[in-house]
Write an enzyme that holds these catalytic residues in place. Structure first.
Site, mmCIF file in Angstrom:
data_model
loop_
_atom_site.group_PDB
_atom_site.id
_atom_site.type_symbol
_atom_site.label_atom_id
_atom_site.label_comp_id
_atom_site.label_asym_id
_atom_site.label_seq_id
_atom_site.Cartn_x
_atom_site.Cartn_y
_atom_site.Cartn_z
ATOM 1 N N THR A 48 176.343 -41.539 72.168
ATOM 2 C CA THR A 48 175.872 -42.056 70.880
ATOM 3 C C THR A 48 175.305 -40.977 69.971
ATOM 4 O OG1 THR A 48 175.224 -44.064 72.066
ATOM 5 C CG2 THR A 48 174.425 -43.831 69.821
ATOM 6 N N ILE A 208 167.348 -40.332 79.209
ATOM 7 C CA ILE A 208 168.362 -39.636 78.411
ATOM 8 C C ILE A 208 167.813 -39.671 76.997
ATOM 9 C CG2 ILE A 208 170.751 -39.646 77.591
ATOM 10 C CD1 ILE A 208 171.519 -40.880 80.312
#
Length: 297
Positions: A48, A208
């Site tokens: 993303t 993350i």
């Protein structure tokens, strides 16, 4: 049985662009070296935050090869590979060059909103062809569907190479349910910077991180304190970041962290449409926080 090696501070790596819109590979190399030096534990690439939907296939291959070359085996690398057409994702996994990559991050199918059984069958098909450990990615705010705790646990039990989930549902109750019911080989990784402190307290093994692109040293210090059970100093770092968490995402991701990195002189503040740079007022607020934090970079 595969084990999860993606623990601690993972960097959701951005893709820097030049003012002409091309990928800034020199800036990418500087960033990766900086993040390794400042305490990153692993990288998550082409997902993303990397603006992957707006990259060409050639650019993706070049970015993957460059990161693998710079990292040179020093840290694990997780690479995104997902979509909403199961057959296409399976085919991509079969045909891709996975050399230098240690795991596959695969997002829930978006737009077509499958049932929980559809999600199960999708990830089971991916696990069956994957040559690497698989990390599930649950981000309902982007996909329009929530991978429920019982489906995650079912996949973890049935597919031995599904080793973790990047959980970004925003629900600590769901995180708790997964951690309580999961098999021992399976881990939960935070997919939300602002919830990393409570998630690790619940039993998550790392994050993350978006903010880790810019401030890996400080964020990894918080995580390490928590791993050692030193919650008070960890909480203090978490609270120092509170305002920055919201500013980073108020104009969308990765607009916020790219503005922060450009303020630090690391990259040019460019994104690819349909994403646009963060508002000047947001950038000014982040610059002020950065100044007050007295961070070395």
């Amino acid at each position: 049985m595969a084990q999860n090696i993606f623990k601690g501070l993972g960097i959701a790596l951005i893709t820097p662009f030049k003012s002409d819109g091309s990928v800034d590979y020199e800036a990418l190399e500087r960033l990766v070296n900086y993040q390794i030096k400042q305490g990153a534990d692993f990288f998550c690439i082409l997902a993303t935050t990397g603006e992957t939907p707006c990259l060409t296939q050639d650019e993706k291959i070049k970015i993957k090869n460059l990161v693998v070359k710079i990292v040179n085996g020093r840290l694990p690398i997780l690479m995104g590979c997902g979509g909403n057409n199961t057959a296409v994702v399976v085919d991509e996994i079969r045909q891709s060059d996975w050399s230098g990559i240690d795991g596959i991050l695969s997002v829930c199918p978006f737009y077509n909103k499958p049932s929980q059984d559809g999600l199960y069958q999708h990830f089971k098909a991916i696990a069956q062809v994957s040559p690497l450990p698989v990390v599930l990615y649950n981000v309902p705010g982007r996909t329009g569907i929530n991978l429920k705790a019982q489906t995650t646990i079912r996949l973890a039990n049935d597919c031995k190479n599904i080793v973790a989930i990047k959980e970004a549902s925003g629900s600590l109750e769901q995180v708790d349910e997964i951690i309580k019911g999961k098999p021992s080989h399976f881990d939960v990784i935070s997919g939300d910077d602002a919830l990393t402190f409570p998630m690790i307290a619940c039993g998550a093994v790392g994050v993350i991180s978006v903010i880790g692109n810019a401030l890996p040293k400080e964020f990894s210090r918080m995580i390490r304190y928590e791993f050692r059970g030193e919650y008070e100093p960890a909480r203090k770092i978490h609270h120092r970041f509170t305002e920055l968490y919201s500013l980073l995402f108020v104009d969308g991701n990765p607009a916020g962290v790219k503005a922060l990195l450009s303020e630090m002189g690391m990259i040019e503040n460019n994104l690819r449409l349909p994403l646009v740079p963060t508002r000047i007022t947001t950038k000014q607020k982040m610059a002020e926080i950065l100044k007050n934090m007295n961070v070395e970079y």
